[in-house]
Design a protein around this motif. Sequence first.
Motif, PDB file in Angstrom:
ATOM      1  N   GLY A  35       4.864  22.614   0.618  1.00 40.10           N
ATOM      2  CA  GLY A  35       6.192  22.096   0.881  1.00 40.10           C
ATOM      3  C   GLY A  35       7.182  23.200   1.200  1.00 40.10           C
ATOM      4  N   PHE A  37      11.355  23.930   0.705  1.00 37.48           N
ATOM      5  CA  PHE A  37      12.607  23.576   0.061  1.00 37.48           C
ATOM      6  C   PHE A  37      13.668  24.556   0.547  1.00 37.48           C
ATOM      7  CE2 PHE A  37      11.237  20.550  -3.259  1.00 37.48           C
ATOM      8  CZ  PHE A  37       9.867  20.678  -3.131  1.00 37.48           C
ATOM      9  N   GLU A  46      16.965  21.791  -2.558  1.00 32.50           N
ATOM     10  CA  GLU A  46      16.622  20.467  -2.048  1.00 32.50           C
ATOM     11  C   GLU A  46      15.329  20.509  -1.254  1.00 32.50           C
ATOM     12  OE1 GLU A  46      19.211  18.720   0.850  1.00 32.50           O
ATOM     13  OE2 GLU A  46      19.391  20.552   2.041  1.00 32.50           O
ATOM     14  N   PHE A  47      14.648  19.409  -1.287  1.00 30.91           N
ATOM     15  CA  PHE A  47      13.399  19.236  -0.542  1.00 30.91           C
ATOM     16  C   PHE A  47      13.688  19.160   0.949  1.00 30.91           C
ATOM     17  CE2 PHE A  47       9.304  17.749   0.635  1.00 30.91           C
ATOM     18  CZ  PHE A  47       9.482  16.687   1.508  1.00 30.91           C
ATOM     19  N   ALA A  49      10.554  19.469   3.553  1.00 29.47           N
ATOM     20  CA  ALA A  49       9.372  18.895   4.192  1.00 29.47           C
ATOM     21  C   ALA A  49       8.137  19.234   3.371  1.00 29.47           C
ATOM     22  CB  ALA A  49       9.204  19.420   5.619  1.00 29.47           C
ATOM     23  N   ALA A  50       7.102  18.426   3.525  1.00 26.59           N
ATOM     24  CA  ALA A  50       5.839  18.680   2.842  1.00 26.59           C
ATOM     25  C   ALA A  50       4.686  18.211   3.718  1.00 26.59           C
ATOM     26  CB  ALA A  50       5.794  17.987   1.487  1.00 26.59           C
ATOM     27  N   LEU A  59       5.857  14.689   5.266  1.00 33.21           N
ATOM     28  CA  LEU A  59       6.992  14.005   4.656  1.00 33.21           C
ATOM     29  C   LEU A  59       8.221  14.860   4.919  1.00 33.21           C
ATOM     30  CD1 LEU A  59       7.874  11.667   2.698  1.00 33.21           C
ATOM     31  CD2 LEU A  59       7.491  13.301   0.835  1.00 33.21           C
ATOM     32  N   TYR A  60       9.340  14.218   5.280  1.00 35.96           N
ATOM     33  CA  TYR A  60      10.571  14.946   5.585  1.00 35.96           C
ATOM     34  C   TYR A  60      11.757  14.307   4.886  1.00 35.96           C
ATOM     35  CZ  TYR A  60       7.850  16.883   9.469  1.00 35.96           C
ATOM     36  OH  TYR A  60       6.890  17.509  10.223  1.00 35.96           O
ATOM     37  N   THR A  61      12.727  15.140   4.556  1.00 35.48           N
ATOM     38  CA  THR A  61      13.983  14.576   4.116  1.00 35.48           C
ATOM     39  C   THR A  61      14.714  14.027   5.340  1.00 35.48           C
ATOM     40  OG1 THR A  61      15.942  15.023   2.755  1.00 35.48           O
ATOM     41  CG2 THR A  61      15.345  16.704   4.362  1.00 35.48           C
ATOM     42  N   THR A 106       4.536  15.564  -1.245  1.00 33.12           N
ATOM     43  CA  THR A 106       5.448  15.084  -2.261  1.00 33.12           C
ATOM     44  C   THR A 106       6.776  15.811  -2.138  1.00 33.12           C
ATOM     45  OG1 THR A 106       5.855  14.931  -4.640  1.00 33.12           O
ATOM     46  CG2 THR A 106       4.459  16.725  -3.911  1.00 33.12           C
ATOM     47  N   SER A 107       7.863  15.137  -2.498  1.00 31.94           N
ATOM     48  CA  SER A 107       9.194  15.732  -2.437  1.00 31.94           C
ATOM     49  C   SER A 107       9.690  16.186  -3.810  1.00 31.94           C
ATOM     50  CB  SER A 107      10.188  14.728  -1.848  1.00 31.94           C
ATOM     51  OG  SER A 107      10.259  13.568  -2.667  1.00 31.94           O
ATOM     52  N   ASN A 108       8.869  15.976  -4.833  1.00 35.79           N
ATOM     53  CA  ASN A 108       9.269  16.306  -6.193  1.00 35.79           C
ATOM     54  C   ASN A 108       8.996  17.774  -6.491  1.00 35.79           C
ATOM     55  OD1 ASN A 108       9.760  16.506  -8.905  1.00 35.79           O
ATOM     56  ND2 ASN A 108       8.477  14.778  -9.501  1.00 35.79           N
TER      57      ASN A 108
END
Length: 125
Positions: A35, A37, A46-47, A49-50, A59-61, A106-108
Amino acid sequence: QVQLVESGGGLVQAGGSLRVSCAGSRRTFSSYSMGWFRQAPGKEREFVAAISWTGSNTLYTDSVKGRFTISRDNAKNTVYLQMNSLKPEDTAVYYCAAGPRFGEPTSNGADFGSWGQGTQVTVSS
């Protein structure tokens, strides 16, 4: 744990492009989801991309969808973040991180166990 080293940050004008890279130290790098951040001055991390360990899922913000692309080259133990149409609000220190092994994106942030030292990206208006 895997050691991660980011590179490729710099200064770019708004509307420009930049690619940051993250190189991993271990042969098992390819088994980690990865990922990106970022943390701007005075703001929380903040997140961004992953990507899954296979590279097939991403996965993207919302704020970067359509502008940023995360990818990986497992043969080179490297993950990339291609950033296009950059905006001044993208200015931050960008960190790569290794997530769960054999995992989906994952964004966590709590799911990521290894972090790089960060690379500065500055977008001028």
